[in-house]
Design a protein around this motif. Structure first.
Motif, short mmCIF file in Angstrom:
data_model
loop_
_atom_site.label_atom_id
_atom_site.label_comp_id
_atom_site.label_asym_id
_atom_site.label_seq_id
_atom_site.Cartn_x
_atom_site.Cartn_y
_atom_site.Cartn_z
N SER A 227 72.87 80.59 16.97
CA SER A 227 72.85 79.22 17.49
C SER A 227 71.51 78.53 17.33
O SER A 227 70.47 79.19 17.24
N PRO A 228 71.55 77.17 17.33
CA PRO A 228 70.29 76.43 17.40
C PRO A 228 69.80 76.39 18.85
O PRO A 228 70.58 76.68 19.76
N LYS A 229 68.54 76.06 19.06
CA LYS A 229 68.05 75.99 20.43
C LYS A 229 66.93 74.96 20.58
O LYS A 229 66.31 74.57 19.59
N ILE A 230 66.72 74.57 21.83
CA ILE A 230 65.61 73.68 22.14
C ILE A 230 64.57 74.51 22.88
O ILE A 230 64.91 75.28 23.78
N GLU A 231 63.32 74.37 22.48
CA GLU A 231 62.23 75.05 23.19
C GLU A 231 61.29 73.99 23.76
O GLU A 231 60.89 73.08 23.05
N ILE A 232 60.96 74.16 25.03
CA ILE A 232 60.06 73.21 25.69
C ILE A 232 58.71 73.88 25.90
O ILE A 232 58.63 74.97 26.48
N SER A 233 57.67 73.25 25.43
CA SER A 233 56.32 73.76 25.70
C SER A 233 55.58 72.76 26.56
O SER A 233 55.50 71.58 26.21
N MET A 234 55.06 73.22 27.68
CA MET A 234 54.30 72.29 28.53
C MET A 234 52.82 72.49 28.28
O MET A 234 52.38 73.56 27.85
N GLN A 235 52.09 71.44 28.58
CA GLN A 235 50.65 71.50 28.36
C GLN A 235 49.97 71.60 29.71
O GLN A 235 50.26 70.82 30.61
N ASP A 236 49.07 72.58 29.88
CA ASP A 236 48.37 72.68 31.16
C ASP A 236 47.09 71.84 31.13
O ASP A 236 46.78 71.20 30.11
N HIS A 237 46.35 71.84 32.25
CA HIS A 237 45.16 70.99 32.37
C HIS A 237 44.07 71.39 31.39
O HIS A 237 43.14 70.64 31.15
N LEU A 238 44.18 72.61 30.85
CA LEU A 238 43.16 73.09 29.92
C LEU A 238 43.57 72.82 28.47
O LEU A 238 42.91 73.27 27.54
N GLY A 239 44.70 72.11 28.33
CA GLY A 239 45.17 71.75 26.99
C GLY A 239 45.95 72.85 26.30
O GLY A 239 46.33 72.72 25.14
N ARG A 240 46.20 73.96 27.01
CA ARG A 240 46.95 75.06 26.39
C ARG A 240 48.44 74.77 26.44
O ARG A 240 48.94 74.18 27.40
N LEU A 241 49.16 75.20 25.41
CA LEU A 241 50.61 75.00 25.38
C LEU A 241 51.31 76.29 25.78
O LEU A 241 50.93 77.37 25.32
N TRP A 242 52.33 76.17 26.63
CA TRP A 242 53.08 77.34 27.07
C TRP A 242 54.56 77.08 26.86
O TRP A 242 55.09 76.13 27.42
N GLN A 243 55.20 77.94 26.09
CA GLN A 243 56.63 77.75 25.95
C GLN A 243 57.35 78.42 27.14
O GLN A 243 57.24 79.62 27.35
N CYS A 244 58.01 77.60 27.93
CA CYS A 244 58.67 78.12 29.13
C CYS A 244 60.17 77.82 29.12
O CYS A 244 60.98 78.71 29.22
N GLY A 245 60.53 76.56 29.02
CA GLY A 245 61.94 76.18 29.10
C GLY A 245 62.64 76.37 27.77
O GLY A 245 62.04 76.25 26.70
#
Ligand SMILES: [Zn+2]
Length: 397
Positions: A227-245
């Motif tokens: 399947s295809p999927k959506i990945e959400i990466s949020m940006q923290d205050h230090l500018g780092r990206l984290w894939q969570c959702g």
């Protein structure tokens, strides 16, 4: 910025032991933090018509063979021998809750009236990661994830993706993350299912993201084999990206497990499964949160919001009155009336990242008040006891 392991130590949240690599020993204050996050998410899921379930941590090998995990991920699963090996095959600790939620779906004949059916679990997952890759909360062998599955019609996909994105926005903002980016991972070379099915699934994802006005990146070839999927990466205050959702459209499990419902015409129709997580691993979420705020958590999620500290023995009684009042209001509060100096108490409480300190001396006892300091903000404010509740309401306590 401090490492989350250092913060966890000074805040007395949790620790690790050499004999159980990749697994967390939660202390009372740390567990309180985990529970606060769970309770918040439980409410969000409830508001969006997800029903909470709980399923076993160990599931029989036959189920994992059917799902394909046994063949593909056996190396990364913890295998548990059954007590009667001749009678019964082994078990595996679940690396995710999908097959268990499928079992709950399959426990009844389902009607179109129950569809979409949204199930969620704070699922305890185990993954046997190589020891060299373990890294504090960021990569663990045992963790809890907000693991949700939506059983729906193909025509519902767009709507459900829209709901997911709204939930993501709401949740991330509550924790102080206002920027996130969206990737849509498309069909890989090796895949199951027909091209028409992939066309429909991919355009449902893209349409839903576009309809809400979000920008996105396409990642051709990076979808999973089913399947295809959506990945959400949020940006923290230090500018780092984290894939969570993440949310993933799945036509494969419904086929493998023969999942259907009786439609309005009285015919059996196959469902589609959407696998979704907003936080992903709660432990990893906490690790990121601690580093992002350098331990000074937003008040609504701080496990200890306020500490009451007496200046001397003469003000201890009044400190206790303030402490009881705060408890009554519903604040998460600690009382410190030992004979240590107030300077020492403030230093210790600040080192523990407690966001508010109420200092209570003889002057405050006389004025029926307290002196409130906020960690990281210079100055203090005298507040009459009668106005305490209003003051805390301003701070969202
Ligand atoms: Zn799943």
């Amino acid at each position: 910025m401090s490492d989350h392991r250092e913060l966890a130590k000074v805040m007395d949240l949790f620790h690790f032991e050499e004999h159980s690599p990749g697994m967390i020993f939660w202390h009372p204050i740390g567990l309180k933090l985990l529970r606060l996050i769970e309770d918040f998410m439980r409410q969000i899921y409830q508001d969006h018509d997800f029903a909470e379930v709980r399923s076993p941590v160990a599931l029989n090998r036959s189920l994992w063979e059917l799902s394909g995990h046994w063949q593909k991920f056996r190396k990364n699963m913890f295998i548990v021998g059954s007590s009667d090996a001749e009678e019964e095959p082994d078990y595996a600790l679940k690396p995710m809750s999908c097959p268990a939620h499928i079992a709950i779906y399959k426990s009844h004949k389902r009607s179109y009236r129950e569809i979409p059916m949204r199930l969620m679990e704070f699922g305890m997952a185990h993954r046997n990661e190589p020891s060299g890759t373990l890294s504090g909360c960021m990569r663990l062998r045992q963790f809890v994830q907000d693991d949700a599955h939506i059983f729906c019609r193909e025509a519902d996909i767009r709507n459900e993706i829209g709901n997911f994105l709204r939930m993501v926005k709401q949740v991330y903002a509550a924790f102080g993350y206002n920027n996130f980016s969206i990737r849509i991972a498309l069909r890989p070379e090796q895949r199951l299912g027909s091209d028409e099915q992939w066309d429909r699934a991919e355009s449902a994802l893209i349409d839903a993201v576009q309809a809400l006005g979000y920008t996105y990146q396409l990642a051709p070839g990076e979808g999973s084999f089913y399947s295809p999927k959506i990945e959400i990466s949020m940006q923290d205050h230090l500018g780092r990206l984290w894939q969570c959702g993440t949310i993933q459209v799945d036509f494969n499990f419904p086929q493998l497990f023969d999942l259907s419902f009786v439609n309005q015409k009285g015919d059996l129709e196959q469902v589609v499964i959407l696998h979704q997580a907003i936080l992903g691993s709660l432990e990893r979420w906490i690790g990121i949160l601690l580093e992002n705020h350098n331990g000074v958590l937003p008040l609504w999620v701080a496990p200890v919001q306020i500490a009451v500290a007496s200046v001397s023995e003469k003000s201890a009684d009044w400190a206790e009155v303030i402490f009881r009042r705060l408890k009554q209001i519903g604040a998460r509060v600690e009382l410190h009336v030992s004979d240590r100096t107030i300077a020492k108490k403030i230093r210790e409480l600040s080192a523990r990242k407690i966001p508010l300190i109420a200092v209570v001396g003889e002057k405050e006892a006389m004025n029926q008040s307290l002196n409130l300091r906020r960690l990281g903000i210079a100055g203090q404010k005298e507040i009459p006891l009668a106005e305490l509740e209003v003051e805390l309401a301003h701070l969202h306590i």
